[in-house]
Design a protein around this motif. Structure first.
Motif, PDB file in Angstrom:
ATOM      1  N   VAL A  65       0.891  -1.170   0.131  1.00 28.93           N
ATOM      2  CA  VAL A  65       0.002  -0.069   0.179  1.00 28.93           C
ATOM      3  C   VAL A  65       0.763   1.303   0.110  1.00 28.93           C
ATOM      4  CG1 VAL A  65      -1.801   1.418   1.272  1.00 28.93           C
ATOM      5  CG2 VAL A  65      -1.761  -1.134   1.154  1.00 28.93           C
ATOM      6  N   CYS A  66       0.459   2.122  -0.648  1.00 33.24           N
ATOM      7  CA  CYS A  66       1.284   3.627  -0.751  1.00 33.24           C
ATOM      8  C   CYS A  66       0.307   4.617  -0.676  1.00 33.24           C
ATOM      9  CB  CYS A  66       1.966   3.592  -1.874  1.00 33.24           C
ATOM     10  SG  CYS A  66       1.297   3.894  -3.573  1.00 33.24           S
ATOM     11  N   GLU A  67       0.528   6.006  -0.365  1.00 29.51           N
ATOM     12  CA  GLU A  67      -0.319   6.826  -0.110  1.00 29.51           C
ATOM     13  C   GLU A  67      -1.286   7.217  -1.303  1.00 29.51           C
ATOM     14  OE1 GLU A  67      -0.606  11.526   1.649  1.00 29.51           O
ATOM     15  OE2 GLU A  67       1.354  10.313   1.615  1.00 29.51           O
ATOM     16  N   THR A  68      -0.674   7.198  -2.447  1.00 31.84           N
ATOM     17  CA  THR A  68      -1.351   7.412  -3.792  1.00 31.84           C
ATOM     18  C   THR A  68      -2.697   6.299  -4.135  1.00 31.84           C
ATOM     19  OG1 THR A  68      -0.049   6.019  -5.191  1.00 31.84           O
ATOM     20  CG2 THR A  68       0.389   8.329  -4.853  1.00 31.84           C
ATOM     21  N   ASN A  69      -2.527   5.283  -3.230  1.00 33.98           N
ATOM     22  CA  ASN A  69      -3.734   4.382  -3.271  1.00 33.98           C
ATOM     23  C   ASN A  69      -4.796   4.917  -2.522  1.00 33.98           C
ATOM     24  OD1 ASN A  69      -1.609   1.570  -2.900  1.00 33.98           O
ATOM     25  ND2 ASN A  69      -1.981   2.470  -4.953  1.00 33.98           N
ATOM     26  N   ILE A  70      -4.799   5.858  -1.599  1.00 28.47           N
ATOM     27  CA  ILE A  70      -5.926   6.001  -0.836  1.00 28.47           C
ATOM     28  C   ILE A  70      -7.265   6.548  -1.471  1.00 28.47           C
ATOM     29  CG2 ILE A  70      -6.723   7.460   1.315  1.00 28.47           C
ATOM     30  CD1 ILE A  70      -3.705   7.091   2.366  1.00 28.47           C
ATOM     31  N   GLN A  73      -8.645   2.644  -3.200  1.00 29.13           N
ATOM     32  CA  GLN A  73      -8.324   1.405  -2.876  1.00 29.13           C
ATOM     33  C   GLN A  73      -9.032   0.971  -1.421  1.00 29.13           C
ATOM     34  OE1 GLN A  73      -4.524  -0.376  -3.842  1.00 29.13           O
ATOM     35  NE2 GLN A  73      -4.633   0.727  -5.859  1.00 29.13           N
ATOM     36  N   ILE A  74      -9.879   0.075  -1.196  1.00 24.96           N
ATOM     37  CA  ILE A  74     -10.338  -0.177   0.006  1.00 24.96           C
ATOM     38  C   ILE A  74      -9.455  -0.568   1.035  1.00 24.96           C
ATOM     39  CG2 ILE A  74     -11.054  -2.441  -0.539  1.00 24.96           C
ATOM     40  CD1 ILE A  74     -13.801  -1.692   0.668  1.00 24.96           C
ATOM     41  N   TYR A  75      -8.240  -1.197   0.809  1.00 23.25           N
ATOM     42  CA  TYR A  75      -7.348  -1.599   1.934  1.00 23.25           C
ATOM     43  C   TYR A  75      -6.515  -0.465   2.141  1.00 23.25           C
ATOM     44  CZ  TYR A  75      -9.344  -5.870   0.321  1.00 23.25           C
ATOM     45  OH  TYR A  75     -10.066  -7.157   0.192  1.00 23.25           O
ATOM     46  N   ALA A  76      -6.326   0.937   1.395  1.00 22.49           N
ATOM     47  CA  ALA A  76      -5.406   1.899   1.681  1.00 22.49           C
ATOM     48  C   ALA A  76      -5.932   2.818   2.598  1.00 22.49           C
ATOM     49  CB  ALA A  76      -5.262   2.376   0.251  1.00 22.49           C
ATOM     50  N   LEU A  77      -5.104   2.703   3.812  1.00 20.08           N
ATOM     51  CA  LEU A  77      -5.440   3.621   4.614  1.00 20.08           C
ATOM     52  C   LEU A  77      -3.887   4.295   5.138  1.00 20.08           C
ATOM     53  CD1 LEU A  77      -7.631   1.586   7.011  1.00 20.08           C
ATOM     54  CD2 LEU A  77      -8.345   3.228   5.543  1.00 20.08           C
ATOM     55  N   HIS A  78      -4.048   5.484   5.896  1.00 22.94           N
ATOM     56  CA  HIS A  78      -2.742   5.912   6.455  1.00 22.94           C
ATOM     57  C   HIS A  78      -2.294   4.783   7.432  1.00 22.94           C
ATOM     58  CE1 HIS A  78      -2.391   9.862   4.465  1.00 22.94           C
ATOM     59  NE2 HIS A  78      -4.019   9.951   4.751  1.00 22.94           N
ATOM     60  N   SER A  79      -2.914   4.060   7.996  1.00 19.66           N
ATOM     61  CA  SER A  79      -2.330   3.105   9.014  1.00 19.66           C
ATOM     62  C   SER A  79      -2.116   1.786   8.343  1.00 19.66           C
ATOM     63  CB  SER A  79      -3.280   2.679   9.957  1.00 19.66           C
ATOM     64  OG  SER A  79      -4.558   2.153   9.334  1.00 19.66           O
ATOM     65  N   THR A  80      -2.006   1.525   6.852  1.00 16.43           N
ATOM     66  CA  THR A  80      -1.716   0.344   6.197  1.00 16.43           C
ATOM     67  C   THR A  80      -0.694   0.632   5.213  1.00 16.43           C
ATOM     68  OG1 THR A  80      -3.314   0.550   4.466  1.00 16.43           O
ATOM     69  CG2 THR A  80      -3.836  -0.696   6.341  1.00 16.43           C
ATOM     70  N   ILE A  81      -0.248   1.898   5.100  1.00 17.82           N
ATOM     71  CA  ILE A  81       0.808   2.441   3.965  1.00 17.82           C
ATOM     72  C   ILE A  81       2.251   1.589   4.415  1.00 17.82           C
ATOM     73  CG2 ILE A  81       2.581   4.130   3.418  1.00 17.82           C
ATOM     74  CD1 ILE A  81       0.050   6.247   3.616  1.00 17.82           C
ATOM     75  N   GLY A  82       2.741   0.784   3.265  1.00 11.91           N
ATOM     76  CA  GLY A  82       3.761   0.017   3.720  1.00 11.91           C
ATOM     77  C   GLY A  82       3.605  -1.325   3.668  1.00 11.91           C
ATOM     78  N   ARG A  83       2.230  -1.814   4.164  1.00 13.14           N
ATOM     79  CA  ARG A  83       2.108  -3.132   4.193  1.00 13.14           C
ATOM     80  C   ARG A  83       1.668  -3.875   2.878  1.00 13.14           C
ATOM     81  NH1 ARG A  83      -2.085  -4.734   8.707  1.00 13.14           N
ATOM     82  NH2 ARG A  83      -0.993  -6.567   8.155  1.00 13.14           N
TER      83      ARG A  83
END
Length: 260
Positions: A65-70, A73-83
């Motif tokens: 996940v990267c910030e531009t996905n937010i 994308q349903i899995y993209a949150l600030h808390s999931t960036i990099g996962r």
């Protein structure tokens, strides 16, 4: 009450059972679906499958996940960036339906990984890959194995949800990605009778930034290559994914016998 009956009677599935019936819901629960590509399209497809009661889901994506996905994308949150997207997806599916057997695979789709992706003869493959070569490879090998595939064509650069269609890949029009995929498959002698979701709307080419974005997959010699950055809303790709999931639910529950 046995475990199967206990599962079927869970309140979270009551509205699904009211619509499709208990026997069809049992078919859904006994199904195995693989979702390949967990961006905006694949994420929403996996979400709907989990909420519908599909009993086994394999989620496949190499990317993180990267910030531009937010924005989409349903899995993209600030808390999931990099996962890894596959791991985030598996966690979310387990939270939605703890009884679902969910398997995350952090694999890049290529000839040597596809046997593992397709292992176990899944009932349906949902192809939500946005790269041409991996998409063609998955479709070719999946159809050669006799698997049912539902495939997403291009969802970016579009605004009009009324132009979204579902048809055989052979019958698509106005979609540049569908044309390329069909051409590549035919060149290989592969089956092109694949149900897909696509848009008849012309793409907004002016929204493509001509500079290449460094794809995270290319860092450190990993797979992938730089690609154009394409504008996209949260809506159109999400609807693509939900339509794919809806078709899968109808097929798996026995409510649709048209797709092979």
């Amino acid at each position: 009450m046995n475990n199967e009956q206990n599962y079927i009677n869970r309140p979270q599935f009551r509205r699904t059972r009211l619509l499709i019936g208990d026997e069809n819901f049992k078919e859904l629960n006994n199904s195995f679906v693989v979702v390949v590509g967990l961006g905006a399209v694949g994420g929403y497809a996996a979400e709907a499958l989990a909420r519908s009661g599909v009993g086994r889901i394999r989620v496949v994506d190499f990317d993180t996940v990267c910030e531009t996905n937010i924005n989409r994308q349903i899995y993209a949150l600030h808390s999931t960036i990099g996962r890894h997207k596959a791991e985030v997806a598996a966690e979310r599916i387990s939270q939605i339906n703890p009884c679902c057997r969910v398997e995350p695979l952090t694999l890049f789709t290529e000839p040597q990984t596809i046997p593992k992706i397709l292992d176990g003869h899944p009932d349906i493959i949902i192809d939500a890959i946005d790269s041409l070569n991996p998409k063609v490879e998955l479709l070719a090998q999946g159809r050669a194995a006799g698997l049912t595939i539902l495939s997403s064509m291009g969802a970016a650069l579009r605004l009009d949800v009324s132009e979204i269609q579902i048809a055989s890949l052979n019958d698509t029009k106005y979609c540049p990605l569908a044309r390329l995929v069909r051409k590549r498959l035919r060149r290989r002698g592969a089956d092109t009778n694949i149900t897909c979701v696509y848009s008849k709307e012309p793409t907004y080419k002016t929204s493509i930034k001509k500079n290449k974005q460094q794809n995270p997959l290319t860092v450190g010699g990993k797979k992938g290559r730089p690609r154009d950055i394409m504008g996209s809303l949260p809506t159109v790709p999400g609807i693509f994914g939900l339509i794919l999931a809806n078709e899968a639910i109808k097929i798996l529950s026995g409510l649709n016998t048209m797709t092979k």
